[in-house]
Design an enzyme around this catalytic site. Sequence first.
Site: not given
Length: 284
Positions: A30, A32, A37, A153
Amino acid sequence: MEIFKEIEPIRAFLKTKKEQKKSVGLVPTMGALHDGHLSLIRASKAQNDLTVCSIYINPTQFNNPTDLAKYPKTVEKDIAMLQQGGCDVLFLPDNSTMYKKEGGLKLDFGVLDKVLEGEFRPGHFSGVALVVSKFFNIIQPDRAYFGQKDFQQFKVINRLVEELKFNIELPFIPTMREADGLAMSSRNLRLNPEERVKALIFFKSLQLGKEELLKGTSLSVVKNKVKSLFETTSGVRLEYFEIANAENLTVLENVGSSVNCIMLIAGFVGEIRLIDNMFVKDVK
Ligand code: AMP
């Protein structure tokens, strides 16, 4: 790095690559972006010929409109980070590309999406699974990368892949932490300096939990210790601290030695909601 905002052009681009037998890794985010990441990007680059990152703030997975409105957006910086990290393709769709109609599909994962995060964020995992299914259909990756940071998740996506027969591998990527232990998160950008210090309570609770459980302290005593740590710290609020079977996320009442257990925690620092987790033993 190639940047696509529409579905058909990225499909056409990837079709050519797949005809050349290039393997594709997908890293859905998503934005930022932070080093957590980038660890997914690094893992994808190591295992695939081509790495695709998506940046999309998916409205259907937010159950709190303020959280959605205030979600950090740093697209220019993200693009620079991805370029530096060697990402090959960025997919940057907008809402009208991802959702053509009001009232999308709902997905139900039974107990798996009702406990822990699911209890406090009803509909969250349905939204996540829906958007991830769309990305899987658009990109058709060989592998997709999700972090341990969002362990529930990861489990939901594994279930999705199993149930819908997506032919996609899901490597497991451990949580990246700041030097003091705070799990990297886009939401950390919203913490003021005082809150940033207080946010360490999540990591401290997990460390305390691990230490005590390995010593043989009962689960109820451990839970009370974490609860009182939060109650005696101003400006923070515990939503849950649970120990679950890491295989199926069944919430446990006591910890048996044979079960691979994971501690999961969620709460607020000021108005910012953070989550974290840690295995009780250092195994997956
Ligand atoms: P997000 O942009 O928060 O939706 O996260 C995109 C992906 O990055 C998800 O699979 C997250 O689990 C993963 N991720 C987020 N934070 C971290 C972290 N600190 N370490 C490793 N992976 C992470």
